[in-house]
Scaffold this motif. Structure first.
Motif, PDB file in Angstrom:
ATOM      1  N   SER A   1      -9.884   5.997  -0.692  1.00  0.00           N
ATOM      2  CA  SER A   1      -9.095   7.092  -1.239  1.00  0.00           C
ATOM      3  C   SER A   1      -9.891   7.880  -2.280  1.00  0.00           C
ATOM      4  O   SER A   1      -9.874   9.111  -2.298  1.00  0.00           O
TER       5      SER A   1
ATOM      6  N   GLU B   1       0.853  -1.193   0.000  1.00  0.00           N
ATOM      7  CA  GLU B   1       0.000   0.000   0.000  1.00  0.00           C
ATOM      8  C   GLU B   1       0.886   1.239   0.000  1.00  0.00           C
ATOM      9  O   GLU B   1       1.749   1.395   0.857  1.00  0.00           O
TER      10      GLU B   1
ATOM     11  N   THR C   1      -4.247   6.795  -2.045  1.00  0.00           N
ATOM     12  CA  THR C   1      -3.793   5.549  -1.456  1.00  0.00           C
ATOM     13  C   THR C   1      -4.019   4.470  -2.501  1.00  0.00           C
ATOM     14  O   THR C   1      -5.142   4.266  -2.942  1.00  0.00           O
TER      15      THR C   1
ATOM     16  N   THR D   1      -4.446  13.492  -1.973  1.00  0.00           N
ATOM     17  CA  THR D   1      -3.730  12.381  -1.363  1.00  0.00           C
ATOM     18  C   THR D   1      -4.353  11.102  -1.893  1.00  0.00           C
ATOM     19  O   THR D   1      -5.557  10.911  -1.792  1.00  0.00           O
TER      20      THR D   1
ATOM     21  N   THR E   1       0.844   5.479  -0.109  1.00  0.00           N
ATOM     22  CA  THR E   1       0.098   6.722   0.044  1.00  0.00           C
ATOM     23  C   THR E   1       0.984   7.844  -0.466  1.00  0.00           C
ATOM     24  O   THR E   1       2.115   7.991  -0.018  1.00  0.00           O
TER      25      THR E   1
END
Length: 134
Positions: free
Chosen positions: A94, A57, A68, A66, A59
């Protein structure tokens, strides 16, 4: 000289993967963003030399957004945008978060007037903005 193993074929650095996945235009820019703390790998601040793993994952911040994402594939070469999008998938949370923030930004935007101010209105705006200096 070091011998190349099968593991080396699947080893992709974080900065190179971000460039290949078309998140950043150059590897140098990807490295700068990682060093600046804009990219987190599995919840921790990343390093450019971090070797990527599938289902990791990431980010990352791009401007006000932002994202993810989950890593679905590894590639060291920069290819077409269609191929690059197959390397990752953005999480549902996200996407929802980005849409919510985008909508809030649109609601706070200043409305544009229907026309330009005339001479009297411009003078009033200048007085209001800079104060009455006379």
């Amino acid at each position: 000289m070091k011998g190349k193993t099968d593991d080396d074929d699947n080893a992709v650095r974080l900065d190179k993967w971000l460039w290949a996945a078309r998140f950043y235009k150059t590897r140098a820019l990807a490295r700068e963003m990682i060093d600046g703390g804009k990219v987190h790998y599995n919840g921790q601040r990343g390093k450019p030399s971090k070797l990527m793993e599938l289902n990791a994952e990431i980010t990352l911040r791009q401007g006000n957004d932002t994202k993810t994402i989950t890593v679905l594939g590894l590639n060291t070469q920069r290819r077409s945008a269609e191929d690059a999008q197959k390397l990752y998938q953005e999480t549902d949370a996200s996407i929802a978060s980005r849409e919510k923030i985008s909508e809030a930004r649109k609601m706070n935007a200043m409305p544009h007037p229907d026309r330009r101010p005339d001479k009297k209105e411009r003078r009033t705006l200048i007085k209001f903005k800079y104060g009455d200096s006379e």
